[in-house]
Enzyme design. Structure first.
Site, PDB file in Angstrom:
ATOM      1  N   HIS A 190      53.120   6.519  48.782  1.00  0.00           N
ATOM      2  CA  HIS A 190      51.890   6.394  49.571  1.00  0.00           C
ATOM      3  C   HIS A 190      50.839   5.492  48.944  1.00  0.00           C
ATOM      4  O   HIS A 190      50.013   4.917  49.648  1.00  0.00           O
ATOM      5  CB  HIS A 190      51.349   7.767  49.961  1.00  0.00           C
ATOM      6  N   ARG A 297      47.611   8.822  59.838  1.00  0.00           N
ATOM      7  CA  ARG A 297      48.012   9.828  58.846  1.00  0.00           C
ATOM      8  C   ARG A 297      46.799  10.691  58.528  1.00  0.00           C
ATOM      9  O   ARG A 297      46.034  10.378  57.621  1.00  0.00           O
ATOM     10  CB  ARG A 297      48.488   9.149  57.552  1.00  0.00           C
ATOM     11  N   ARG A 333      49.024  11.936  63.964  1.00  0.00           N
ATOM     12  CA  ARG A 333      50.016  12.841  63.392  1.00  0.00           C
ATOM     13  C   ARG A 333      49.303  14.031  62.780  1.00  0.00           C
ATOM     14  O   ARG A 333      48.335  13.864  62.033  1.00  0.00           O
ATOM     15  CB  ARG A 333      50.815  12.103  62.324  1.00  0.00           C
ATOM     16  N   GLU A 432      62.359  11.837  61.261  1.00  0.00           N
ATOM     17  CA  GLU A 432      62.450  11.397  59.868  1.00  0.00           C
ATOM     18  C   GLU A 432      63.412  12.274  59.075  1.00  0.00           C
ATOM     19  O   GLU A 432      63.551  12.137  57.874  1.00  0.00           O
ATOM     20  CB  GLU A 432      61.062  11.349  59.218  1.00  0.00           C
ATOM     21  N   ASN A 455      60.651   5.849  56.365  1.00  0.00           N
ATOM     22  CA  ASN A 455      60.414   6.056  54.927  1.00  0.00           C
ATOM     23  C   ASN A 455      61.120   7.332  54.478  1.00  0.00           C
ATOM     24  O   ASN A 455      61.792   7.365  53.446  1.00  0.00           O
ATOM     25  CB  ASN A 455      58.921   6.187  54.624  1.00  0.00           C
ATOM     26  N   ASP A 456      60.951   8.377  55.278  1.00  0.00           N
ATOM     27  CA  ASP A 456      61.631   9.624  54.948  1.00  0.00           C
ATOM     28  C   ASP A 456      63.066   9.631  55.458  1.00  0.00           C
ATOM     29  O   ASP A 456      63.960  10.130  54.789  1.00  0.00           O
ATOM     30  CB  ASP A 456      60.853  10.823  55.523  1.00  0.00           C
ATOM     31  N   ARG A 466      62.078   8.732  47.406  1.00  0.00           N
ATOM     32  CA  ARG A 466      61.344   7.489  47.668  1.00  0.00           C
ATOM     33  C   ARG A 466      60.362   7.129  46.552  1.00  0.00           C
ATOM     34  O   ARG A 466      59.830   6.019  46.525  1.00  0.00           O
ATOM     35  CB  ARG A 466      60.629   7.551  49.023  1.00  0.00           C
ATOM     36  N   CYS A 503      57.396   4.131  62.943  1.00  0.00           N
ATOM     37  CA  CYS A 503      56.175   3.980  62.159  1.00  0.00           C
ATOM     38  C   CYS A 503      56.470   3.941  60.658  1.00  0.00           C
ATOM     39  O   CYS A 503      55.556   3.919  59.846  1.00  0.00           O
ATOM     40  CB  CYS A 503      55.167   5.072  62.489  1.00  0.00           C
TER      41      CYS A 503
END
Ligand code: PEP
Ligand code: MG
Length: 572
Positions: A190, A297, A333, A432, A455-456, A466, A503
């Protein structure tokens, strides 16, 4: 001597400045007997005085730069420094036990910290944190070691750190922090994502910047190629000055597309949306021609503070984003904490595998008052724009159904009080977790949309953390395994007349974009700073050709063969 380290290109751009090391100093303490206890007490008092004047300067600066509420933290620290209940026992220890000042300070502070920490009272636990911070500062003066004070930076620097937490990153002052580089982390950690939205060039996962770079070294962060140059030769500096100019020129070309729609060469429109973390990021969305917010987010609203944000505070933030985007869609989200996004004030137990643990929707369904407060704030804000609500980390249908029914309950309670709520609010999920991608056809009957969180999804499909730079080679967005899952999700949505977006960082990746266009992705949500480049790329792609390319790459064997196949087509 000049040298170069390779890392992961985490945020585009080039920065040249002096190094500023943000590292935990070595404050280990040796126990020693002292002969002249009077002199030792004086040495301790001097360290206290230096710490006090240092903190006063920091407080003044924080007051001007960050506001009175942030400066108040330093008031609390100053109080600790002058508290006789802490100072007297330390001085007594030096005198009565002939123990050196460092060890006397540490013993006494440790005793208070563990006493306060064990109390069932949030206020006292915060005091424990203050004592720990202040002790570090005084110890650093006793030991003659420098501690870093990032809030005091007043010249252009490049931050060198082992890691930066998302809240460290949020506090970086864009005026002076020109770039950063870290030992650990990956492209989708992040802090990297935030660096992109703040337009700070960054290279992460270099493994050894903190051991190779000293304060004041001249450093070049090449966020385009993932390179960090240390004390470069004049030739290298000139090369990078030139690269920087080229990059700025390229950006000026892309900027001409700011008010254009995103349409492929053969006329298919796709939506280019932005990922944001705070209402402040909206400016970047507008300046970069974002057609929507594809991922807000909201967890950043909960971070870098000592308590949960109130419903009112949340309402204001959501309203600001919705109003700022006018009638354009805003996908908000719900809270996704856990993994690398911690909320210390929730006091959750440490977990062995935080990315596989108690996070996001799992926490929200368990701690329902947190979830319901957020949902109420969202519903109240809904009448100010075009809101869509999205649940993170959904792994099975029960979670979605339960989250949706809580939302419906809050909606009908609010409606009973006469609160204005938008007529229709789409409710979707992040895809995800592989189980959800596999079950997308079933989900598609119940959700209004999907947003694929690669990403996940990639970390869970490839079983590769990650945050761990040692396995970052397994972040393989073009691996046919990932592409097949992405296709399943898009096809499942379309079969039920729903839309599918993405996303994760993959949505803004120039190798992935042609494939995603070919697979029929409807919405691409990315760091605002990637939007114009993506628009320029899509305008030159023919959807029909990309459909053929997508079919071809789904049948290939590895990530690398897909890269090769895409490059062949886009360089034609
Ligand atoms: C994702 O997982 O792809 C995503 C967009 O969510 P986050 O990066 O916040 O986990
Ligand atoms: Mg995610």
């Amino acid at each position: 001597m000049s040298s170069m380290l390779k890392g992961i290109a985490a945020s585009n751009g080039i920065a040249i400045a002096k190094a500023y090391l943000l590292v935990e100093p070595d404050l280990s303490v040796e126990r020693k007997e002292v002969g002249d206890t009077e002199a030792e007490v004086n040495r301790f008092r001097e360290a206290l005085a230096t710490s006090t004047s240092e903190l006063e300067t920091i407080r003044e600066k924080a007051n001007v730069d960050l506001g009175a509420d942030k400066a108040a933290i330093f008031d609390a620290h100053l109080l600790v420094l002058s508290d006789p209940e802490l100072i007297a026992p330390i001085e007594d220890k030096i005198k009565n036990e002939s123990l050196n000042a460092e060890a006397s300070l540490k013993d006494t502070a440790d005793m208070f910290v563990s006493m306060f920490e064990s109390m069932d009272n949030e206020y006292m636990r915060e005091r424990a944190a203050d004592i720990r911070d202040v002790t570090k500062r005084v110890l650093s003066h006793l030991l003659g070691v420098q501690v870093s004070n990032p809030s005091m930076i007043s010249e252009e620097v490049i931050i060198i750190a082992e890691d930066l937490t998302p809240s460290d990153t949020a506090q970086l002052n864009r005026e002076f922090v020109k770039g950063f580089t870290t030992d650990i982390g990956g492209r989708t950690s992040h802090s990297a994502i935030m660096a992109r939205s703040m337009e700070i060039p960054a290279v992460v996962g270099t493994k050894e910047v903190t051991s190779e770079i000293k304060n004041g070294d001249l450093v070049i962060v090449d966020g385009l190629n993932g390179e960090v140059h240390i004390n470069p030769t004049q030739e290298v500096v000139n090369h990078y000055k030139n690269e920087y100019e080229q990059y700025e020129k390229q950006k000026a070309e892309w900027a001409k597309l700011v008010n254009e729609k995103t349409v492929s060469a053969d006329g298919t429109h796709v939506e280019l949306a932005a990922n944001i973390g705070t209402p402040k990021d909206l400016e970047g969305v507008i300046n970069n021609g974002g057609e929507a917010v594809g991922l807000y987010r909201t967890e950043f609203l909960y971070m870098g503070r000592n308590e949960l944000p109130s419903e009112e505070e949340q309402f204001e933030a959501y309203k600001a984003v919705l109003e700022g985007m006018g009638d354009k869609p805003v996908v908000v989200r719900t809270l996704d904490v856990g993994g690398d996004k911690e909320l210390p004030y929730l006091d959750l137990p440490k977990e062995m595998n935080p990315f596989l643990g108690y996070r996001a929707i799992r926490l929200c369904l368990d701690e329902q008052s947190i979830f319901r407060t957020q949902l109420r704030a969202l519903l109240r804000a809904s009448s100010y724009g075009n809101l869509k609500i999205m649940f993170p980390m959904i792994s099975n249908l029960n979670e979605f159904r339960e989250a949706k029914s809580i939302l419906e309950e809050e909606k009908s309670k609010l409606a009973d009080t006469g609160t204005k709520i938008a007529d229709s609010i789409e409710v979707g999920i992040m895809v995800e977790i592989p189980s959800t991608a596999v079950m997308a056809d079933v989900f598609a009957k119940e959700v209004d949309f999907f947003s694929i969180g690669t990403n996940d999804l990639i970390q869970y499909t490839m079983a590769a953390d990650r945050m761990n730079e040692r396995v970052s080679y397994l972040y393989q967005p073009y691996n046919p395994a990932i592409l097949r899952l992405v296709k399943m999700v898009i096809d499942a949505a379309h079969k039920e007349g729903k839309w599918a977006g993405m996303c994760g960082e993959m949505a803004g990746d120039e190798i992935a974009i042609p494939i995603l266009l070919g697979l029929g992705l409807d919405e691409f949500s990315m760091s605002a700073t990637s939007i114009l480049k993506a628009r320029s790329q899509i305008r030159n792609l023919t959807k029909a050709d990309m459909e053929n390319l997508a079919q071809e790459v789904l049948q290939l064997d590895t990530n690398d063969s897909v890269i090769e196949a895409v490059k062949k087509v886009i360089n034609e």
